[in-house]
Design an enzyme around this catalytic site. Structure first.
Site: not given
Ligand code: 13P
Length: 256
Positions: A11, A215, A13, A176, A100, A98, A170
């Site tokens: 992903n 992560s 982002k 992150g 976010e 997601h 997640e």
């Molecule tokens: P990170 O791997 O940057 O922690 O992000 C995970 C994520 O949100 C994947 O959708």
């Protein structure tokens, strides 16, 4: 030995520019040649999806989007991209729900369920993201939060829909932050998710692939992947680097 074929999805982002995107795609295309035992995909920002589709055509690395419109029909929805459009250009997957999007754009469990259903109606494979915040974990309500997120989709789409979908667990506090869930913490929630689906249909529950996200890195991928109910990864930061992403893919596929 996993009975389910692992799947690793990047992903990206909201990262990248055309030149770097082209390099990343070319690097993935080359590195993925001959890599067996794992399904792979990337979800670029939607404007770079066509570049990924053409650059990865014929490659084992499939392409998806990071979000999809709530609206199932074309019309006056400025800025929106529909599931039909994603399918039309050749996407295989789409991430829905997601954290976010839930946190920053107020997406509700019910809206996520509609997106999930829209995606499947157009033949896309939704990647349903679920997970608790740190506050929720500390309050001990992780399972009820994840259950509610799952149940919204179960009641809209039915258990059979999970034969054509992926789930990504997640934990929000691991995204992150560099603070990954321990393999045991992740396994516990993955097993909970599978058991909840099994209460509707044991066969579907045993087949659905549940990815871990938060992560996940080359350094911790193998120990996470070794857990019995972890069937792959949804990778943010580490998916922006060819070597890191491919190392995770190899770990998922059982290689070194
Ligand atoms: P990170 O791997 O940057 O922690 O992000 C995970 C994520 O949100 C994947 O959708």
């Amino acid at each position: 030995m996993h009975m389910r074929k692992p799947i690793v999805v990047g992903n990206w982002k909201m990262n990248g520019r055309q030149a770097g995107v082209n390099q990343l795609i070319a690097g993935l295309r080359e590195a993925a040649v001959g890599l067996a035992g794992v399904d792979m995909a990337v979800c670029p920002p939607v404007i770079y999806v066509p570049s990924a589709l053409s650059g990865l055509g014929g490659s084992p690395v499939k392409v998806g989007a990071q979000d999809v419109s709530l609206h199932g029909q074309d019309g006056a929805y400025t800025g929106e991209v529909s599931a039909a459009m994603l399918a039309d250009v050749g996407c295989t997957y789409v991430i829905v729900g997601h954290s976010e999007r839930r946190a920053l754009y107020g997406e509700t469990d019910e809206q996520v369920a509609i997106k999930f259903a829209n995606a499947q109606r157009e033949g896309l494979c939704p990647i349903l993201c679920v997970g608790e915040t740190l506050e929720e974990r500390e309050q001990g309500v992780t399972e009820s939060i994840v259950a509610h997120q799952l149940d919204a989709v179960l009641s809209k789409a039915g258990i059979g829909a999970f034969d054509r979908a992926l789930i990504a667990y997640e934990p929000v506090w691991a995204i992150g932050t560099g603070r990954t869930a321990t393999p045991e913490q992740a396994q516990d929630v993955h097993a909970f998710i599978r058991a909840r689906l099994a209460s509707h249909d044991a066969g579907v529950a045993s087949r659905v692939r549940i990815q871990y996200g938060g992560s996940m890195k080359p350094e911790n991928a193998a120990e996470l992947m070794a857990m019995p109910d972890i069937d792959g990864g949804l990778i943010g930061g580490a998916s922006l680097k060819v070597n890191d992403f491919m190392t995770i893919c190899r770990a998922a596929g059982g290689g070194a």
